[in-house]
Design an enzyme around this catalytic site. Structure first.
Site, PDB file in Angstrom:
ATOM      1  N   TYR A 138      18.499 -22.069 115.979  1.00 15.58           N
ATOM      2  CA  TYR A 138      17.903 -21.367 114.847  1.00 15.58           C
ATOM      3  C   TYR A 138      16.591 -22.047 114.484  1.00 15.58           C
ATOM      4  O   TYR A 138      16.559 -23.192 114.057  1.00 15.58           O
ATOM      5  CB  TYR A 138      18.865 -21.401 113.661  1.00 15.58           C
ATOM      6  CG  TYR A 138      18.651 -20.326 112.618  1.00 15.58           C
ATOM      7  CD1 TYR A 138      17.559 -19.456 112.660  1.00 15.58           C
ATOM      8  CD2 TYR A 138      19.559 -20.178 111.580  1.00 15.58           C
ATOM      9  CE1 TYR A 138      17.383 -18.477 111.705  1.00 15.58           C
ATOM     10  CE2 TYR A 138      19.394 -19.192 110.607  1.00 15.58           C
ATOM     11  CZ  TYR A 138      18.313 -18.354 110.669  1.00 15.58           C
ATOM     12  OH  TYR A 138      18.136 -17.378 109.713  1.00 15.58           O
ATOM     13  N   LYS A 163      17.028 -17.880 117.728  1.00 15.20           N
ATOM     14  CA  LYS A 163      16.856 -16.994 116.580  1.00 15.20           C
ATOM     15  C   LYS A 163      15.714 -17.525 115.737  1.00 15.20           C
ATOM     16  O   LYS A 163      15.742 -18.679 115.305  1.00 15.20           O
ATOM     17  CB  LYS A 163      18.150 -16.935 115.767  1.00 15.20           C
ATOM     18  CG  LYS A 163      18.058 -16.034 114.545  1.00 15.20           C
ATOM     19  CD  LYS A 163      19.368 -16.034 113.773  1.00 15.20           C
ATOM     20  CE  LYS A 163      19.258 -15.130 112.553  1.00 15.20           C
ATOM     21  NZ  LYS A 163      20.481 -15.137 111.729  1.00 15.20           N
TER      22      LYS A 163
END
Length: 311
Positions: A138, A163
């Site tokens: 992330y 992400k």
């Protein structure tokens, strides 16, 4: 456990952590949330992540949330968990996720410290090599990987996706155009539909959708219009639905989470509008504004309307 080395595709489902009036985790409401996402065609369930108030749940609640997700999903779609915090805790949650049969996990930013690239490399490396589960990195806040660091981490086949919740498009271009399809690229901005037109041409063909928890048909109509290049429909959706909701979301810190619960309550899902500090509940004025937007949206874009709508 999945042995397929790829991240889930399409629109990803991120359930909330429903709390009852006494602040306790409401397992029945969580199951209803997940059932709704599955019925609406979300391609995966990411449990106990940011929208699931990862920062505010204890280990017992975390385990319960994963168990509820696994029970409801029952193999229909992949289940990913959120892991993070200090290194010991992150590895412990990875182990627990593996024991509970998760398909993979999303590594949330470590607490507080803004480490050097070598420190971030060591943090992610230690987590990833502790398990054979699929891992998604992330990119946001104090966990921003530069190209050379990310390339080093790709020695681990467990890493299947990145992400992005940062929004640095220069860095995104550098990463996607250098690394290509070795990773699945996921738009994880706080309101991903707002930025998806900038992300999609770079290879971000997957995104997490907050409004799918209460207006999933809008997410589907939107994403199909984006793929079809239907600029008029996109413009209509932005002006009628997405930008007005985003204006409310930006008005208070924490609304990226609490506004989801408010929207779910407005459409009749039994979640309640209770959040844990430091997140605050949606204020009455903003709640009424969201209620009006949702009502107007459902009138103009009824759930039964074909997703090929173009006007």
């Amino acid at each position: 456990m999945s042995v397929t080395r790829e991240a889930p595709k399409g629109i990803l489902g991120f359930p909330v952590a429903p709390f009852d009036g006494n602040g306790r985790l409401d397992e029945k409401a969580l199951a209803t949330n997940i059932e709704f996402l599955l019925k609406e065609g979300l391609t995966s369930i990411f449990i106990a992540c940011g929208s699931g108030e990862f920062q505010s749940i204890n280990k017992s609640e975390y385990q319960t949330m994963v168990e509820v997700a696994q029970s409801v999903v029952n193999g229909k779609v992949p289940v990913y968990t959120g892991v993070g915090g200090n290194l010991s805790t992150a590895k412990e949650l990875v182990s627990l996720s593996e024991d509970l049969g998760a398909d993979g996990y999303l590594i949330l930013p470590p607490y507080l410290i803004e480490g050097e690239q070598e420190g971030l490399y060591q943090y992610f490396k230690a987590i990833v090599e502790s398990s054979n589960l699929n891992a998604i990195l992330y990119q946001r806040d104090n966990a921003v990987l530069q190209l050379d660091t990310l390339k080093r981490l790709l020695d681990y086949p467990q890493i299947v996706g990145l992400k992005d919740g940062l929004g640095n498009m220069e860095l995104n271009i550098e990463l996607t155009q250098t690394i290509g399809d070795r990773l699945d690229w996921i738009n994880g901005m706080p309101f991903a539909e707002i930025t998806m037109p900038a992300y999609y041409p770079l290879g971000f063909t997957t995104y997490s959708s907050a409004i799918s928890n209460y207006l999933p048909h809008i997410s589907r109509i939107y994403f199909q219009a984006l793929k079809d290049g239907d600029q008029q429909l996109l413009r209509n959706l932005y002006n009628d639905v997405l930008l007005p909701i985003n204006d409310i979301r930006k008005s208070r810190n924490g609304y990226a989470v609490s506004l989801i619960k408010a929207g779910m309550e407005i459409v009749g899902l039994p979640v309640g509008n209770v959040v844990r500090p430091p997140v605050i509940s949606v204020e009455k004025e903003h709640y009424k504004q969201l209620e009006q937007i949702i009502q107007t949206t459902l009138e103009k874009y009824p759930v039964s309307v074909s997703e090929t709508l173009s006007s």
